[in-house]
Motif scaffolding. Structure first.
Motif, mmCIF file in Angstrom:
data_model
loop_
_atom_site.group_PDB
_atom_site.id
_atom_site.type_symbol
_atom_site.label_atom_id
_atom_site.label_comp_id
_atom_site.label_asym_id
_atom_site.label_seq_id
_atom_site.Cartn_x
_atom_site.Cartn_y
_atom_site.Cartn_z
ATOM 1 N N LYS A 190 0.836 -1.200 0.000
ATOM 2 C CA LYS A 190 0.000 0.000 0.000
ATOM 3 C C LYS A 190 0.871 1.249 0.000
ATOM 4 O O LYS A 190 1.713 1.421 0.866
ATOM 5 N N GLN A 236 -2.820 3.608 -7.776
ATOM 6 C CA GLN A 236 -2.378 2.423 -8.501
ATOM 7 C C GLN A 236 -1.005 2.713 -9.113
ATOM 8 O O GLN A 236 -0.918 3.193 -10.233
ATOM 9 N N CYS A 290 2.748 1.786 -10.676
ATOM 10 C CA CYS A 290 3.433 0.756 -11.455
ATOM 11 C C CYS A 290 4.868 1.236 -11.662
ATOM 12 O O CYS A 290 5.077 2.341 -12.140
#
Length: 194
Positions: free
Chosen positions: A71, A134, A136
């Motif tokens: 997280k 989110q 990446c």
């Protein structure tokens, strides 16, 4: 338990039609996106300090790959135009490392990045919104070698940010009752013979 108009008790945990939960709650909670943003960070030069290497790992080390895992933590500050929020995001990373004996192990690290979140709502709704991230992350140049647990790397990162506000949809006025179900399966009736 909830009693329908026909006097049949329908326990909500066994209700097949879903009408009891709707009647009890008065609607459904659905997420509405009230803000969004995206940061594409190409060619980030960072120094990754790995938290803990396994006991038997022998230097020098080679960093093989990196990815975001866990997280992400964030802090925010409003931008002067009033409709945007600048997020400072700490992204936890999982790192794949090979030691001089060829053994593969994993260690943790983190990077910090910034993203801008554009809000499409009032300040009151913004205060109640939930931030969803989110991230990446990938290693551009692999492998990267080091004699200790500190690696100078080139990373590509992409962070999608959303502000979500949960709102109630549906009305309690459209109450339905559970259909009366048979106590056992109905027997099959043979076709009449001619």
């Amino acid at each position: 338990m909830m009693k329908s108009d026909h006097g049949i008790c329908c326990p909500p945990e066994r209700c097949r039609c879903g009408c009891c939960m709707e009647a009890q709650s008065g609607g459904y909670l659905l997420p509405r996106v009230v803000g969004k943003g995206k940061a594409e960070l190409r060619g980030l030069r960072r120094t990754l300090q790995l938290d803990a290497m396994p006991c038997g790992a022998q230097p020098p080390y080679a960093l093989l790959s990196v990815w975001a895992e866990g997280k992400a933590q964030w802090s925010c500050k409003p931008v002067a135009d009033g409709g945007s929020v600048q997020l400072t995001i700490k992204i936890p990373l999982q790192c794949e490392v090979r030691d001089s004996c060829g053994r593969i192990s994993w260690a943790q690290s983190r990077i910090e990045a910034e993203a801008c979140l554009r809000m499409n709502c009032s300040p009151r709704i913004w205060r109640e919104a939930q931030i969803m991230l989110q991230p990446c992350v990938r290693l551009c140049c692999a492998p990267v070698c080091s004699k200790d647990c500190c690696f100078d790397v080139l990373l590509d990162a992409e962070i999608c940010c959303y502000a979500v506000h949960w709102e109630c949809f549906g009305s309690a006025g459209a109450k339905q009752c559970c259909p009366q179900l048979p106590l056992y399966p109905q027997p099959c009736r043979p076709y009449p013979m001619c």
